[in-house]
Scaffold this motif. Sequence first.
Motif, PDB file in Angstrom:
ATOM      1  N   GLU A  64      40.672  56.774  13.676  1.00 48.40           N
ATOM      2  CA  GLU A  64      41.176  56.799  15.048  1.00 48.40           C
ATOM      3  C   GLU A  64      40.570  55.643  15.831  1.00 48.40           C
ATOM      4  OE1 GLU A  64      40.392  60.692  16.581  1.00 48.40           O
ATOM      5  OE2 GLU A  64      41.163  61.687  14.783  1.00 48.40           O
ATOM      6  N   LEU A  65      40.426  54.513  15.173  1.00 48.93           N
ATOM      7  CA  LEU A  65      39.828  53.336  15.790  1.00 48.93           C
ATOM      8  C   LEU A  65      40.780  52.736  16.826  1.00 48.93           C
ATOM      9  CD1 LEU A  65      38.425  51.739  12.514  1.00 48.93           C
ATOM     10  CD2 LEU A  65      37.127  53.009  14.240  1.00 48.93           C
ATOM     11  N   SER A  66      40.205  52.135  17.835  1.00 48.27           N
ATOM     12  CA  SER A  66      41.020  51.542  18.898  1.00 48.27           C
ATOM     13  C   SER A  66      40.523  50.125  19.175  1.00 48.27           C
ATOM     14  CB  SER A  66      40.943  52.406  20.160  1.00 48.27           C
ATOM     15  OG  SER A  66      39.587  52.592  20.535  1.00 48.27           O
ATOM     16  N   GLY A  67      41.112  49.483  20.207  1.00 49.55           N
ATOM     17  CA  GLY A  67      40.716  48.126  20.539  1.00 49.55           C
ATOM     18  C   GLY A  67      41.470  47.106  19.707  1.00 49.55           C
ATOM     19  N   THR A  68      40.963  45.887  19.681  1.00 49.38           N
ATOM     20  CA  THR A  68      41.619  44.797  18.961  1.00 49.38           C
ATOM     21  C   THR A  68      40.802  44.409  17.738  1.00 49.38           C
ATOM     22  OG1 THR A  68      40.446  43.161  20.300  1.00 49.38           O
ATOM     23  CG2 THR A  68      42.591  43.907  21.105  1.00 49.38           C
ATOM     24  N   ILE A  69      41.433  43.579  16.899  1.00 46.75           N
ATOM     25  CA  ILE A  69      40.703  43.047  15.750  1.00 46.75           C
ATOM     26  C   ILE A  69      39.784  41.941  16.258  1.00 46.75           C
ATOM     27  CG2 ILE A  69      40.893  41.873  13.533  1.00 46.75           C
ATOM     28  CD1 ILE A  69      43.655  43.051  13.200  1.00 46.75           C
ATOM     29  N   PRO A  70      38.482  42.031  15.966  1.00 48.86           N
ATOM     30  CA  PRO A  70      37.584  40.963  16.438  1.00 48.86           C
ATOM     31  C   PRO A  70      37.988  39.615  15.859  1.00 48.86           C
ATOM     32  CG  PRO A  70      36.335  42.883  15.684  1.00 48.86           C
ATOM     33  CD  PRO A  70      37.763  43.112  15.278  1.00 48.86           C
ATOM     34  N   ARG A  71      37.962  38.593  16.699  1.00 48.43           N
ATOM     35  CA  ARG A  71      38.313  37.244  16.238  1.00 48.43           C
ATOM     36  C   ARG A  71      37.301  36.754  15.197  1.00 48.43           C
ATOM     37  NH1 ARG A  71      42.096  35.332  19.872  1.00 48.43           N
ATOM     38  NH2 ARG A  71      41.946  33.214  19.017  1.00 48.43           N
ATOM     39  N   SER A  72      36.082  37.296  15.261  1.00 46.45           N
ATOM     40  CA  SER A  72      35.038  36.870  14.321  1.00 46.45           C
ATOM     41  C   SER A  72      35.336  37.276  12.884  1.00 46.45           C
ATOM     42  CB  SER A  72      33.686  37.474  14.735  1.00 46.45           C
ATOM     43  OG  SER A  72      33.751  38.894  14.725  1.00 46.45           O
ATOM     44  N   PHE A  73      36.359  38.117  12.693  1.00 45.30           N
ATOM     45  CA  PHE A  73      36.689  38.539  11.323  1.00 45.30           C
ATOM     46  C   PHE A  73      37.161  37.363  10.474  1.00 45.30           C
ATOM     47  CE2 PHE A  73      37.292  43.416  11.053  1.00 45.30           C
ATOM     48  CZ  PHE A  73      36.029  43.590  11.611  1.00 45.30           C
ATOM     49  N   GLY A  74      37.435  36.266  11.083  1.00 40.38           N
ATOM     50  CA  GLY A  74      37.771  35.083  10.300  1.00 40.38           C
ATOM     51  C   GLY A  74      36.568  34.460   9.625  1.00 40.38           C
ATOM     52  N   ASN A  75      35.372  35.038   9.868  1.00 37.03           N
ATOM     53  CA  ASN A  75      34.139  34.478   9.306  1.00 37.03           C
ATOM     54  C   ASN A  75      33.699  35.173   8.028  1.00 37.03           C
ATOM     55  OD1 ASN A  75      34.018  32.770  11.521  1.00 37.03           O
ATOM     56  ND2 ASN A  75      32.781  34.205  12.737  1.00 37.03           N
ATOM     57  N   PHE A  76      34.516  36.081   7.507  1.00 36.96           N
ATOM     58  CA  PHE A  76      34.143  36.747   6.250  1.00 36.96           C
ATOM     59  C   PHE A  76      34.161  35.711   5.126  1.00 36.96           C
ATOM     60  CE2 PHE A  76      35.774  40.780   8.296  1.00 36.96           C
ATOM     61  CZ  PHE A  76      34.522  41.377   8.371  1.00 36.96           C
ATOM     62  N   THR A  77      32.999  35.162   4.829  1.00 38.78           N
ATOM     63  CA  THR A  77      32.896  34.049   3.875  1.00 38.78           C
ATOM     64  C   THR A  77      33.454  34.414   2.508  1.00 38.78           C
ATOM     65  OG1 THR A  77      30.876  33.419   5.048  1.00 38.78           O
ATOM     66  CG2 THR A  77      31.294  32.365   2.908  1.00 38.78           C
ATOM     67  N   ALA A  78      33.110  35.607   2.030  1.00 34.46           N
ATOM     68  CA  ALA A  78      33.515  35.991   0.674  1.00 34.46           C
ATOM     69  C   ALA A  78      35.018  36.120   0.545  1.00 34.46           C
ATOM     70  CB  ALA A  78      32.844  37.305   0.277  1.00 34.46           C
ATOM     71  N   MET A  79      35.707  36.396   1.653  1.00 36.48           N
ATOM     72  CA  MET A  79      37.162  36.536   1.599  1.00 36.48           C
ATOM     73  C   MET A  79      37.875  35.191   1.609  1.00 36.48           C
ATOM     74  SD  MET A  79      37.962  39.852   3.967  1.00 36.48           S
ATOM     75  CE  MET A  79      36.999  41.368   3.866  1.00 36.48           C
ATOM     76  N   LYS A  80      37.088  34.119   1.674  1.00 40.77           N
ATOM     77  CA  LYS A  80      37.667  32.791   1.599  1.00 40.77           C
ATOM     78  C   LYS A  80      37.545  32.196   0.208  1.00 40.77           C
ATOM     79  CE  LYS A  80      36.413  31.906   6.430  1.00 40.77           C
ATOM     80  NZ  LYS A  80      35.726  30.989   7.372  1.00 40.77           N
ATOM     81  N   VAL A  81      36.883  32.927  -0.670  1.00 40.11           N
ATOM     82  CA  VAL A  81      36.593  32.405  -2.013  1.00 40.11           C
ATOM     83  C   VAL A  81      37.565  33.009  -3.004  1.00 40.11           C
ATOM     84  CG1 VAL A  81      34.848  32.213  -3.822  1.00 40.11           C
ATOM     85  CG2 VAL A  81      34.167  32.151  -1.414  1.00 40.11           C
ATOM     86  N   ILE A  82      38.053  32.200  -3.915  1.00 40.28           N
ATOM     87  CA  ILE A  82      38.973  32.660  -4.964  1.00 40.28           C
ATOM     88  C   ILE A  82      38.166  32.882  -6.230  1.00 40.28           C
ATOM     89  CG2 ILE A  82      41.007  32.106  -6.326  1.00 40.28           C
ATOM     90  CD1 ILE A  82      41.729  30.123  -4.054  1.00 40.28           C
ATOM     91  N   GLY A  83      38.196  34.122  -6.756  1.00 44.33           N
ATOM     92  CA  GLY A  83      37.462  34.419  -7.991  1.00 44.33           C
ATOM     93  C   GLY A  83      36.023  34.758  -7.691  1.00 44.33           C
ATOM     94  N   LYS A  84      35.661  36.034  -7.847  1.00 46.58           N
ATOM     95  CA  LYS A  84      34.321  36.502  -7.522  1.00 46.58           C
ATOM     96  C   LYS A  84      33.551  36.795  -8.792  1.00 46.58           C
ATOM     97  CE  LYS A  84      32.979  37.474  -4.028  1.00 46.58           C
ATOM     98  NZ  LYS A  84      32.158  36.662  -3.133  1.00 46.58           N
ATOM     99  N   PHE A  85      32.219  36.916  -8.608  1.00 49.33           N
ATOM    100  CA  PHE A  85      31.393  37.361  -9.727  1.00 49.33           C
ATOM    101  C   PHE A  85      31.596  38.854  -9.935  1.00 49.33           C
ATOM    102  CE2 PHE A  85      29.020  33.661  -8.127  1.00 49.33           C
ATOM    103  CZ  PHE A  85      29.027  32.907  -9.291  1.00 49.33           C
TER     104      PHE A  85
END
Length: 1819
Positions: free
Chosen positions: A1570-1591
């Motif tokens: 039941e979360l509310s509000g907006t998506i934080p703009r800082s969510f673009g900083n998830f470093t691991a989600m910018k990498v292709i192929g993980k350990f």
Amino acid sequence: MATDDVYIPFFLSAFICIQLITPNICDGALTSGCIPAERSALLEFKRGLKDPTNRLSSWMSEDCCKWEGVTCSNHTGHVVKLDLHNPHPFSDFGDEPHNNWILGGELRPSLLGLKHLKYLDLSTNDFGGINIPEFMGSFHQLQYLNLSRAGLGGLLPHLLGNLSNLQYLDLSNDLVPNSLSVVKFNEFSIGDALWISHLSSLKHLNLNSVNFQNGTHWLEALNMLPSIVEIYLSECAIGRVPLSLPHVNFTSLSVLDLSENFINSTMPSWLSNISGLEHLDLNGNFLQGNIPPTFGNLASLEELNLAYNSLQGGIPTSFKNLCKLQNLILPGININQDLLELDEIFSGCIKMSLEILDLSYTNISGQLPEWLFQLRKLKSLQLSQNLISGPIPVSLGQLASLQELSLDQNQLNETIPETMGSLSQLVSMELELNFLEGVMSEAHFANLTKLKHLYLSSNSLTLKVKTDWLPPFRLESLRIGSCILGPEFPTWLQSQINISEIDMPNAGELPNCWNNSSRIEVMDFSSNNISGVIPESICSIATLQSLHLSNNSLSGELPLSLKDCKELLLLDAGHNGLKGEIPAWIGESLTHLEFLNLRSNMLAGHIPPNLSRLSALQMLDLANNELSGTIPRSFGNFTAMTVIGRFPSLMAYAIEGSYKEQMLVTTKGNTIDYDKLLSLMNIFDLSDNNLSGGVPEELTNLSGLFSLNLSGNHFTGEITENISKLQQLESLDLSRNNFSGTIPSNLIALTSLAFLNLSYNNLSGEIPRGNQLLTFNDPSIYIGNPGLCGLPLNQSCNVSETARGQSNVDDRDENEMIWFYMSIALGFVVDNVYVLFILLAFVCIQLIKSNVCDGALTSGCIPAPALLEFKRGLKDPTNRLSSWVGEDCCKWEGVTCSNHTGHVVKLDLQNPHPFSDFGDEPYNNWTLGGELRPSLLGLKHLKYLDLSMNDFGGINIPEFMGSFHQLQYLNLSRAGLGGLLPHQLGNLSNLQYLDLYNDLDPSFVVPVLEFSIGDALWISHLSSLKHLNLKNVNFQNGTHWLEALNMLPSIVEIYLSLCEIPTVPLSLPHVNFTSLSVLDLSYNFINSTIPFWLFNISGLEHLDLSENFFQGNIPPAFGNLASLKGLNLAYNPLQGGIPTSFKNLCKLQNLILAGINISKDLLGLDESFSGCVKMSLEVLGLSGTNISGQLPEWLFQLKKLKSLQLEQNLISGPIPVSIGQLASLQELFLGQNQLNETIPESVGWLSQLVSLDLDHNNLEGVMSEAHFGNLTELKYLYLSSNSLTLKVQRNWLPPFQLESLRMDSCRQGPEFPAWLQSQINISEIVMSNASIIDAMPDWFWSLISTAAYVSVSGNQISGHVPNLLHLNNLYELDLSSNYLEGPLPYFPPGLEFLHLSNNSFSGTISLAIFMNMTNLIELSFSENNLRGEIPFSICKLSVLQVLDLSKNMLSGELPSCWNDSSPIELIDFSSNNISGVIPESICSIVSLQSLHLSNNSLSGELPLSLKDCTELVLLDAGYNDLKGEIPTWIGESLTSLRFLNLRSNMLVGDIPPNLSRLSALQFLDLAGNELSGTIPRSFGNFTAMKVIGKFSSRITYYKEQMVITTKGNTRAYDESLWLMNILDLSDNNLFGRVPEELTTLSGLFSLNLSGNHFTGEIIENISKLQQLESLDLSRNNFSGTIPSSLAALTSLAHLNLSYNNLSGEIPLGNQLLTFDDPSIYIGNPGLCGFPLNQSCKDNETAQGQSNADDRDENEMIWFYTSMAPGFVVGFWTVWGTLILNKNWNLYYFRFIDNMLDQVYVFTVLNMSRIRKRCCSQQG
């Protein structure tokens, strides 16, 4: 009027007659006994019954109304009642009356002859599991029917619904899985229950334990019963109950019991509408949420039981109005309040009625409040297992009616008030496990006249009463452990004659106060410091069954009064100081005795023969006394010891409750506590006495014997041949006797034998081998028998026979040799006087050798004081140096003197036992320690000193060690020494052998410090040195060591492995290693090319440079080392081929190049092995060298090859038939390659083969007996991960005895391979995924008795698993993914890895299972049917790293017992029925990396303590009932987090922006909250989600799983889990625009924002998410067009844009063309184009209409009207001009003709070129 008067007397007479009939005065005139038809019906019914005790013996007379259980109507004579219920109480014990009085057989329909039957009771009998007969529904007048616990089962017949007059129906069934229950109950079940609604007269219904899993309409049916008063549906497996009813009809209902089911919901609202409800029991379910306040409306409620549900929150204040409530039972609910806050609830009229208040285990806290003591009618107050603190108030004494007080396991402190003594009705007082202190006196018990149970243990209390105090109570149980009672034994205990349980601290002498009024059954005073004699009065207790007195200091004789303990089953008086003889009356009087232990006393005399009268005796331990004489022959008559697999002893059930009795038992060389298993053991132990004579043959009759120990006596004769009759024997010890002759060959028939000791006898001959004897490889079990030979002794049988022949020579002495030599001399005397002189000198030499002349040369030990002073500095725990007494030190242990001078020349104090890692092994018992005193310098002639394998506590090597100038041999290895090596050792110029090897393995028990070396030039002074071992000495700071070694003229062997040597000079000015034969520099850090000076050591035979960092190519100069026999260059970063110069190494036997990057085709190595090297090579190690190609023929020319190691390469093709030419081959390692086709049968020709490793290839086909024909030496067979089928005859007996078998993924089924039964030496079995579909054979569990690793996972093996405590060697067991069932067995204590997942194990997880497995590292019980709570003992697994209990039916709360000493890395409790909160202590586990809690009923908020889980990588708490906001500390503290799943909870508030600090986060799922509000703009900083192929996962050795929702599906992921980048915020109340920054998450695999309120357009830059495979934006308020850039997402496999406000044409192209399902776009009225049916032209028209402001149809009419003239004008403007103007006409059509010509020419030319290209390519 007169007529009327006549009728009056008539009516009066009739009335009087009716009254006479009623009291049976007129009865005789109306009835005449039993009705014949009904009598016949009963007799026919009887004929179908089984009546073992003849209960129905009265069923013979004429009048059936007088028969047992039959009642007739007084008026009609009809049978109206048939009561055949068992007259005795139900019991689980086989000798109880119930079992003797049960009826059985069949239920015949003749019973229907009783047409007037109103009452039928057949309960508590045993009808063998038959169904209820359908004719039971035909007794139309029946009012009472009881078929409970009658041994009936099956589906309840719907015809019972015909019993419309039935008022009482009891079909309850007892399903307790007790193995001792005589009546085996089948299960009742119910289908469609609408038939119950037809029982219109029913008032009482008991269906307890009837299975409702498939039941339907049961609640509707019950709701239709107009008169129902009581309903009992406990333990019915009810899964769900409707939360509401259209109409509640339970107007008469008084009692409703739905306890112990699986109801998983909130509280049904209709319950609060049953206004007349008096008793409601809902305990033991999974009910959730808060306790409904509407329960306060149930004004008639007298009892409410909600215990052990998943409820939470406080008690509603409406309860204060329940004026009739007597019992309120709420234990196990998470109330989590201060007691003071409950004041208002108990302030109303409830306080006037409440009698029982149970709030135990509810997390209540605070101090005991005053409102509690206003509950004046309270009889039971249960507040145990909470967080209550503070003192016990004085006002407790106001509860005058209190009978039970349970305040145990809290945090109460201070003293106990004396007002406790005013509770005159108190029966039970439980205050144990608190912090109470102070003194308790007589005043505390003054009026407690009814007290029976007193529990005060684990406090700091002192009981201080007068010695003549007579308590007012008679206790039945007393627990006062940890309370101070002494110093004198409490005499007041003498008055407690009813006591059955005593737990009290150590005390002086046993009291002599017992009398026959006491009812004690078990008395345990063992393991204290009790002294004195056994009191005479102790057997005044007639009920005494178990008497434990062991491990005390009792003295005197066994008192005669013990013969009065007629009921005694167990007498344990071992380990005391008892004296005298064993009384003969034991065998005459104690006839029930099952266990007799008199071990380790001072008993003397003969063993009484009449002990054999104890027919129930199954354990006799008389060891370690001073008994003499022989073993009575009558001992073969111990009946109980002849029985295999006894029932549990009666003593185990002698006491009501669950008392766990224990006794110390010595067997298999160990002494441990046994409890439940004790009653299964048959033990006979007479060891360490003075018994003599032969062992009677009769002992071999004891065929059920588990352990036989006769060691340490003086038995003679041969070991009986009939010992093979003892088939159950697991332990046999005959050591330290005088047995002679050979070891009987049939000893091999004892297939259960796990412990054997025959040492120190006079046995001779060859040791028999075979079956179980092959597992005994320890020679110490045979030592001390000089005539024995054969394995495992080093004495071969030929040598042994010679030695035996010499020992049988009759008294020849050395003087015979002397006379021999003298006679030779006299024979020659006439010839030559000089010859005579020489011979006489020779004779003298012989005399000196035989010590005849010794006395003239030596006079005993010379330096004895020096040795004695040295000994005084030593620690000698096992008295190894006990021989160091007397004058002649030359005879002392470890001391050797010169025969010529008497000087000590050798001191060998090496530990005589092999080094061991285990604390209870001999090594640790035999180590010497202490200090090394310089008095040793008194041994000036010492040549040999060995102190190795001891423990001197890490002290340095004393400098005086360098002063033994004559020393030639010095061994200080593994002696617990450390520090810098002293340079004084360089003074030992005569030293030839120096061993300072130090073992640094941290697992070793002996703590070993590190040796280090500084300037090593002192080594150069050891001019005589030949052997130098400095392995594990730290050379990091060492200098000049190579120069020093190069100066040793005689050095032959140098060992410098594991020395942390960083560099080695590449050259030396002069190489002086002229004698060097062995050089070992392995396992260092040498980082260079291979030094040149090595190639100048011409005599080098063995060179080991493995495990360094040598670089470059292998130097061809190695080919110059002509003496080289062994070369090991393995695991260095060398590269390139093998030099061709190697072909000239004619002596080379071992070539190990593993791990070097050779990267050549095998065929290309032909030349390197073409010379003389192929005639000498025995070991070729090329594993992991990147070699490729097929196996070449030159390999099979290496005729001396013993080991071929080619695993972990790229070798392909088939295995050639010519492999059979390698006749000497012992090891063949071809695993982990790309070999294919079938295995040739020629493999079976390799008769010397020990190891065959072909696993992880592409081999296929069938292997038969021919493949193993001559493999008699095979011990290791590895065929895993191929496509092989093993197809052999069922009776095939392999020629080999394997030690290790790995055949996973090889087809062996469907039957379990019978040939495996012959492999009795096996220590490793891996047969996973072997297509076995069979029951596990019983012999398998015996076969693996020696195994360390067993895996049979991934098959379809069925059956039960027995207790596996006997598998002492097992450290890993994998039975996962099979069909195994039944309860969890007990496992061996040494187990480290246990996998039972994906089976059908059921029952609870026993507390004892975990207590036993203290070495467990990895535990998986997932995907079974386990129930109950998670035991707290799981926290005591001190080395556990992985715990997986997921996908079971576990309930209760998570244990809150974790601490920082636990090394757990993964916990998985997901997919169970666990409730409560996440425990605070769980993040005390600092090593925790993965925490799976999803799919449970957890509540509360995420605890603050989770922030301490700083190593957490995965947190999965989805699908629970968690509340509150997402804590901000997650982003601040859990910085290692990669997976965060909080899906499907009740979380609220905004998403914390600082989650973006989790740079490693690759998976974030917050959906379904039941979360509310907006998506934080800082969510673009998830470093691991910018990498292709993980350990991959950090927990690499365990296959971790997590349920993930993506692409519209929910499923479990394991290995691929760690490769996914997922962001899921769906199904919340989020709004606003999606931030542009999300498009920077270029490695995102799945993005789901559906089910929110997002607005704005879909971001055009979404095309940057190139790895996106799943995109769901449905059910939002997105508007605008679908961006065309979406077509650039070429990996997209799932798309959903439905139910938004999108418009325009759907873009097509690339991946979007594959989405032809229109449902992914529906709900967007403005969208058009494929795949929707709406074309864009129509859509635009429609859109124009929708956007016009109130335009009507007239506008469209004018539009079309104006279009017509427009068309006409346009047409004639163009075409009219062309027609009227001829020039324009001409130019226009010429232009058209030219254009057509150009197109035609272009087409023809290009087609011609295309044809030419095609033709040229085909040519």
